[in-house]
Design a protein around this motif. Structure first.
Motif, mmCIF file in Angstrom:
data_model
loop_
_atom_site.group_PDB
_atom_site.id
_atom_site.type_symbol
_atom_site.label_atom_id
_atom_site.label_comp_id
_atom_site.label_asym_id
_atom_site.label_seq_id
_atom_site.Cartn_x
_atom_site.Cartn_y
_atom_site.Cartn_z
ATOM 1 N N PRO A 1 -4.334 -9.566 17.468
ATOM 2 C CA PRO A 1 -3.615 -10.278 16.341
ATOM 3 C C PRO A 1 -2.117 -9.715 16.320
ATOM 4 C CG PRO A 1 -5.762 -9.587 15.875
ATOM 5 C CD PRO A 1 -5.482 -9.084 17.061
ATOM 6 N N ARG A 2 -1.973 -8.483 16.612
ATOM 7 C CA ARG A 2 -0.504 -7.783 16.590
ATOM 8 C C ARG A 2 0.417 -8.043 17.660
ATOM 9 N NH1 ARG A 2 0.483 -4.566 12.672
ATOM 10 N NH2 ARG A 2 1.930 -3.282 13.412
ATOM 11 N N ASN B 1 -5.992 -12.964 -9.633
ATOM 12 C CA ASN B 1 -6.686 -11.765 -9.112
ATOM 13 C C ASN B 1 -5.432 -10.865 -8.445
ATOM 14 O OD1 ASN B 1 -8.433 -9.756 -8.817
ATOM 15 N ND2 ASN B 1 -9.613 -11.111 -7.192
ATOM 16 N N GLY B 2 -4.537 -10.461 -8.937
ATOM 17 C CA GLY B 2 -3.508 -9.677 -8.525
ATOM 18 C C GLY B 2 -2.606 -10.077 -7.098
ATOM 19 N N TRP B 3 -2.642 -11.323 -7.345
ATOM 20 C CA TRP B 3 -2.074 -12.205 -6.021
ATOM 21 C C TRP B 3 -2.747 -11.750 -4.559
ATOM 22 C CZ3 TRP B 3 1.331 -15.598 -7.414
ATOM 23 C CH2 TRP B 3 1.983 -15.444 -8.706
ATOM 24 N N ARG B 4 -4.035 -11.544 -4.701
ATOM 25 C CA ARG B 4 -4.888 -11.345 -3.734
ATOM 26 C C ARG B 4 -5.042 -12.279 -2.549
ATOM 27 N NH1 ARG B 4 -10.425 -8.769 -5.320
ATOM 28 N NH2 ARG B 4 -9.209 -7.009 -5.769
ATOM 29 N N PRO B 5 -4.653 -11.815 -1.423
ATOM 30 C CA PRO B 5 -4.518 -13.010 -0.305
ATOM 31 C C PRO B 5 -6.114 -13.531 -0.091
ATOM 32 C CG PRO B 5 -3.201 -10.989 0.480
ATOM 33 C CD PRO B 5 -3.972 -10.678 -0.947
ATOM 34 N N GLN B 6 -5.933 -14.580 0.369
ATOM 35 C CA GLN B 6 -7.307 -15.282 0.852
ATOM 36 C C GLN B 6 -7.535 -15.673 2.130
ATOM 37 O OE1 GLN B 6 -9.414 -15.917 -2.160
ATOM 38 N NE2 GLN B 6 -8.116 -14.238 -2.783
ATOM 39 N N ALA B 7 -8.633 -15.780 2.522
ATOM 40 C CA ALA B 7 -8.907 -16.243 4.028
ATOM 41 C C ALA B 7 -9.935 -17.056 4.175
ATOM 42 C CB ALA B 7 -9.338 -14.902 4.862
ATOM 43 N N THR C 1 -6.499 -16.478 8.576
ATOM 44 C CA THR C 1 -7.106 -15.146 8.939
ATOM 45 C C THR C 1 -6.455 -14.145 7.985
ATOM 46 O OG1 THR C 1 -5.428 -14.423 10.476
ATOM 47 C CG2 THR C 1 -6.974 -16.077 11.335
ATOM 48 N N PRO C 2 -7.094 -13.017 8.022
ATOM 49 C CA PRO C 2 -6.338 -11.896 7.140
ATOM 50 C C PRO C 2 -5.384 -11.208 7.868
ATOM 51 C CG PRO C 2 -8.525 -11.254 8.141
ATOM 52 C CD PRO C 2 -8.379 -12.717 8.451
ATOM 53 N N ALA D 1 -4.523 -6.154 4.475
ATOM 54 C CA ALA D 1 -4.737 -7.525 4.840
ATOM 55 C C ALA D 1 -3.648 -8.426 4.536
ATOM 56 C CB ALA D 1 -5.870 -7.840 3.978
ATOM 57 N N MET D 2 -3.501 -9.285 5.731
ATOM 58 C CA MET D 2 -2.231 -10.093 5.716
ATOM 59 C C MET D 2 -0.892 -9.425 5.457
ATOM 60 S SD MET D 2 -3.712 -13.321 3.792
ATOM 61 C CE MET D 2 -4.777 -14.556 4.342
ATOM 62 N N LYS D 3 -0.701 -8.274 5.973
ATOM 63 C CA LYS D 3 0.404 -7.662 6.391
ATOM 64 C C LYS D 3 0.865 -7.027 4.742
ATOM 65 C CE LYS D 3 3.768 -9.599 8.434
ATOM 66 N NZ LYS D 3 4.903 -10.768 8.944
ATOM 67 N N MET D 4 -0.181 -6.762 4.115
ATOM 68 C CA MET D 4 0.241 -6.118 2.800
ATOM 69 C C MET D 4 -0.923 -5.091 2.504
ATOM 70 S SD MET D 4 2.904 -7.476 1.462
ATOM 71 C CE MET D 4 2.969 -7.099 -0.342
ATOM 72 N N GLU D 5 -0.524 -3.906 1.673
ATOM 73 C CA GLU D 5 -1.502 -3.012 1.261
ATOM 74 C C GLU D 5 -2.229 -3.487 -0.052
ATOM 75 O OE1 GLU D 5 -0.355 1.110 0.953
ATOM 76 O OE2 GLU D 5 0.084 1.290 3.181
ATOM 77 N N HIS D 6 -3.469 -3.157 -0.384
ATOM 78 C CA HIS D 6 -4.417 -3.457 -1.374
ATOM 79 C C HIS D 6 -5.163 -2.195 -1.824
ATOM 80 C CE1 HIS D 6 -3.149 -7.573 -0.433
ATOM 81 N NE2 HIS D 6 -3.457 -7.407 0.703
#
Length: 662
Positions: A56-57, A334-340, A374-375, A612-617
Motif C-alpha cells: 500500500p505504501r 463521528n469526529g470525521w472518522r474515515p470510512q472503508a 480501503t483504509p 487509518a487513511m493517512k490520519m491518526e485517530h
C-alpha cells in the motif's frame, strides 16, 4: 522543444484519471502505477499500460516508480499531488533517468519543501509572512495559541492546534508521527494561530522563458481538521485591490525561486492582515474551479510547458463562478472518522463532463460502482464541481447534484456538503476557517428528518414485498402484502445506523381499498417495484429509489438519503463483547499504545493511537477505571470491530478526582 509521447502518472485515484484524460486529448500514451490494493482500480484499467509497485505504501517508493517508467518505455513523469509530488529528490531521480519531469525544477521544489526556509526566502522577496517558532529549542516560549505544522507537506496532515503549554509536547509528537507517515519527513514547526481567517490561494503558471501567470484566487476556507472540503473561484470577499496584492505577491514568490510549471501560493487573510501560508509546488486538488473560470486546461499547460512551449504574454480573463465540493468517505457526526468498505453504487446525475471543464457540472472521481474504499489512502472519493454565471447559481447547481447523488456503501460527508452550500451564511459569503465550528449544529444535521426516515422505511418495506412477490413461484402477480380477507398487517422492522441504532417498525395492509399503513395517514400507494416505490403523501407524489443489499437497504428521494438495516425475524445470536471493551472503529494500524495492563485511566484519557487513511485517530477511555486487558500491539494491523483493550470500571475510581493523567 521536446515531445512527450508516453507519460507515467506517479499517483492514483482521481488525479491519475484526470491527467490521463488530458493525455488522451493530446494523443499521449498513458502509464499507470498501482499498489496491490489498487490492482483493479479505475486509474489502472483506463491506462494504456500499468505497472505494479507493491504494498500500500509503494507510491512513496521513488526508485520503484522510476524503474516502472523505464520498464513501460515512458519518456515523462507527472507527479499528481500528494505522495512524492513535492519531493525534490524524486524530481531529480526522474531527470537523472533521462525522463521529462512534468513539474517545477527540483531546486524550486526543495526551496518550498522546507516551509521554514521557504518563509525566510519569500520574506526577502517582499512576500508577507507570519513569525516562525523553532520547536527544537527547549528554552523557547512561543505565544499561544499556536499551530504546529509539518514542514514537508500539507493537506492538514501533521497539523495540531495548541492552546495550552501542557498540550505542546504531545501535539508535537503526534504531528511528527503523522507527517512522517504521510510525507516521509517528520520535521515540524509552529507559527501563530490566526483564527477565523480566510484561506485564499493564487494559482500560478510559469514557463521556462520568464512568463508568469497569476490566474486569480480561490477561496478554500470551509475546512475540517485543516483540510479543505469546499473551494471556489473567485472569492466572495476579495476586492480588485486585494486581488492585485495577492497576485503580485504570488508572482514575486514564483520569480524568487525560478519557478516553472503549475503551482499555488497560499495566504491567510484577516481584516488588514495578509500572510503567506505555504507554496504548493504542484497541481492542487481544487484546480478545476480555476479551469472553469479561466477556460484553461491546467494539465495540458503543464505538459506543454514541460515540452518547452512558452505561455502567451497575458492570461485569459475570468468569467463566471465555480465551486468544488470534496466528497469523502467519512462520518462528520463521528469526529470525521474515515470510512472503508465496498461502494455498491456511485451515481451523480446531471454531470456534463468528467475531468474537464465543460457544461455546468463536472465530476472528477477516483471510484466507480463496486470499488472498495480501503483504509490505506485519503478518504476522498470524488470532486463535484459546478459552474454558473453567478456564485448563487453555482452553489444551487452543486447542492442539487449532491442531494440527488446515489451513494451506497461507506458513510460520506454528502449531507454536510449540501447543508453548507445551502446555508445562509455561506450564500452570504461569510466564510472563514471557523465556518464549520460556528455552524456545526446546522450543517451536521442529516437532511432526512424523522418523518422522512419513516416514510423511506415504508417505501423499503413495500419494495421488499414487491421483490418477494417477483420471486414467488405462485401468484407472483399479486401485490406484496395483499390480503383477500383482512387479517393481521404485514410487519417489517429496520434499525438505523448508530450506537445503539434506532428501531423503525412498519405495519401495513394492501386490500381492495389500497394501502393502509399504521401511522401514515394520507399516504397512498401509486406503484411499487423492487427498485422504486411511488407514494402520494397528502396529495404530493414522490418517488423513492430502493436499493437492497444483504444486510442494508438504501432509499433515495427528494426527502434525503436513508440507510436502513432490515431486522430478521429470527436473528442469529449476536456476538457479545465484554463491558468496557474498546473496539477498533475502522481497519487500520496500531501506531502507539499509551497504557499497560493494570494502569489506572481517567475518562477521556488516550489509550491507543490508530492510523487509518493517512490520519491518526485517538481511542480514549470511556470512563475511569483500570486496563483489565490489552490486545493492541504497535505496528499490528487490526480490522474494524476488533477488541483492542478492556477498561474495567471500579466504584472507587468514579469518586477519585485524581485518577489517571492526560
Amino acid at each position: 522543444m521536446r515531445t512527450i509521447n508516453r507519460l507515467l502518472v506517479a499517483n492514483r485515484g482521481e488525479i491519475a484519471r484526470r491527467v490521463f484524460r488530458t493525455c488522451r486529448d493530446l494523443g499521449v500514451e498513458t502509464v499507470a502505477v498501482f499498489s496491490d490494493v489498487d490492482a483493479d482500480a479505475p486509474h489502472v484499467t483506463e491506462a494504456d499500460q500499468a505497472v505494479r509497485l507493491g504494498g500500500p505504501r509503494s507510491y512513496l517508493d521513488a526508485d520503484a516508480i522510476v524503474e516502472a517508467a523505464r520498464t513501460a518505455g515512458a519518456d515523462a513523469v507527472h507527479p499528481g499531488y500528494g505522495f512524492l509530488s513535492e519531493n525534490a529528490e524524486f524530481a531529480r531521480a526522474v531527470l537523472d533517468a533521462g525522463l521529462i519531469w512534468v513539474g517545477p525544477p527540483p531546486e524550486a521544489v526543495a526551496a518550498m519543501g522546507a516551509k521554514v526556509e521557504a518563509k525566510t526566502l519569500l520574506a526577502a522577496a517582499g512576500v508577507p509572512v507570519l513569525p516562525t517558532y523553532d520547536l527544537d529549542d527547549d528554552d523557547a516560549r512561543p505565544p499561544l495559541p499556536l499551530l504546529v505544522k509539518a514542514s514537508a507537506g500539507g493537506g492538514g496532515r501533521g497539523m495540531r492546534i495548541v492552546r495550552a503549554a501542557a498540550e505542546l509536547p504531545e501535539a508535537v509528537a503526534s504531528a511528527r508521527r503523522e507527517a512522517l507517515a504521510a510525507f516521509g519527513d517528520g520535521t515540524v514547526f509552529a507559527e501563530p494561530l490566526l483564527e477565523h481567517a480566510r484561506h485564499i490561494e493564487v494559482q500560478i503558471l510559469a514557463d521556462a522563458h520568464g512568463t508568469v501567470w497569476a490566474l486569480g484566487e480561490r477561496e478554500c476556507s470551509v475546512q475540517r481538521r485543516h483540510q479543505k472540503i469546499v473551494e471556489e473561484s473567485p472569492s466572495p470577499a476579495v476586492t480588485p485591490e486585494l486581488r492585485r496584492e495577492l497576485c503580485d505577491a504570488a508572482v514575486r514568490a514564483a520569480q524568487a525561486i525560478g519557478y516553472v510549471g503549475a503551482g499555488t501560493v497560499e495566504f491567510l487573510v484577516k481584516d488588514d492582515v495578509v500572510a503567506f501560508l505555504e507554496m504548493n509546488t504542484r497541481l492542487q486538488v481544487e484546480h478545476p474551479v480555476t479551469e472553469y473560470v479561466y477556460g484553461v486546461d491546467l494539465v495540458r499547460l503543464q505538459v506543454e510547458i514541460a515540452e518547452g512551449a512558452p505561455l502567451p504574454g497575458l492570461p485569459p480573463s475570468p468569467v463566471g463562478h465555480a465551486i468544488e465540493a470534496r466528497l469523502c468517505a467519512e462520518d462528520p457526526a463521528n469526529g470525521w472518522r474515515p470510512q472503508a468498505g465496498v461502494l455498491h453504487r456511485f451515481e451523480v446525475p446531471g454531470v456534463d463532463a468528467e475531468f474537464r471543464a465543460a457544461g455546468t457540472l463536472r465530476l472528477d472521481s477516483g471510484v466507480a460502482d463496486g470499488a472498495t474504499v480501503t483504509p490505506h489512502y485519503d478518504p476522498m472519493l470524488a470532486k463535484v464541481i459546478a459552474y454558473a454565471p453567478t456564485r448563487a447559481g453555482a452553489a444551487r447547481r452543486l447542492a442539487t447534484a449532491l442531494a440527488r447523488a446515489r451513494l451506497h456503501g461507506p458513510v460520506t460527508n454528502r449531507d454536510l456538503l449540501v447543508n453548507v452550500l445551502r446555508h445562509p451564511a455561506f450564500l452570504a459569503g461569510e466564510t472563514d476557517t471557523g465556518f464549520l465550528d460556528r455552524h456545526a449544529a446546522a450543517v451536521s444535521a442529516p437532511r432526512a428528518g424523522a418523518d422522512a426516515v419513516r416514510i423511506s422505511a415504508l417505501a423499503a418495506a413495500l419494495a421488499g414485498a414487491a421483490a418477494n412477490r417477483a420471486a414467488a413461484r405462485v401468484l407472483g402477480e399479486l401485490p406484496g402484502g395483499w390480503r383477500n380477507v383482512v387479517s393481521q398487517p404485514q410487519r417489517t422492522a429496520f434499525v438505523l445506523p448508530g450506537d445503539p441504532g434506532e428501531r423503525v417498525e412498519i405495519a401495513y395492509l394492501i386490500t381492495r381499498d389500497g394501502l393502509s399503513a399504521e401511522g401514515f395517514d394520507g399516504v397512498e400507494l401509486v406503484s411499487a417495484t423492487p427498485g422504486e416505490v411511488v407514494l402520494s403523501i397528502s396529495g404530493v407524489r414522490r418517488a423513492f429509489a430502493v436499493h437492497a443489499r444483504p444486510g442494508v437497504t438504501y432509499v433515495d428521494s427528494v426527502l434525503g438519503a436513508v440507510r436502513l438495516a432490515p431486522l430478521e425475524r429470527l436473528p442469529e445470536p449476536a456476538r457479545q463483547v465484554e463491558p468496557g471493551s474498546l473496539l477498533a472503529p475502522m481497519p487500520g494500524t496500531v501506531l502507539r499504545v499509551a497504557v499497560e495492563p493494570g494502569d489506572r485511566v481517567a475518562a477521556g484519557q488516550p489509550v491507543i493511537v490508530l492510523e487509518a487513511m493517512k490520519m491518526e485517530h485517538q481511542i480514549v477511555s470511556p470512563g475511569a477505571g483500570v486496563v483489565a486487558a490489552l490486545d493492541a500491539v504497535a505496528g499490528r494491523q487490526v480490522e474494524a470491530g476488533a477488541v483492542l483493550a478492556v477498561i474495567e470500571e471500579h466504584a472507587d475510581d468514579n469518586a477519585d478526582d485524581n485518577v489517571g493523567t492526560q
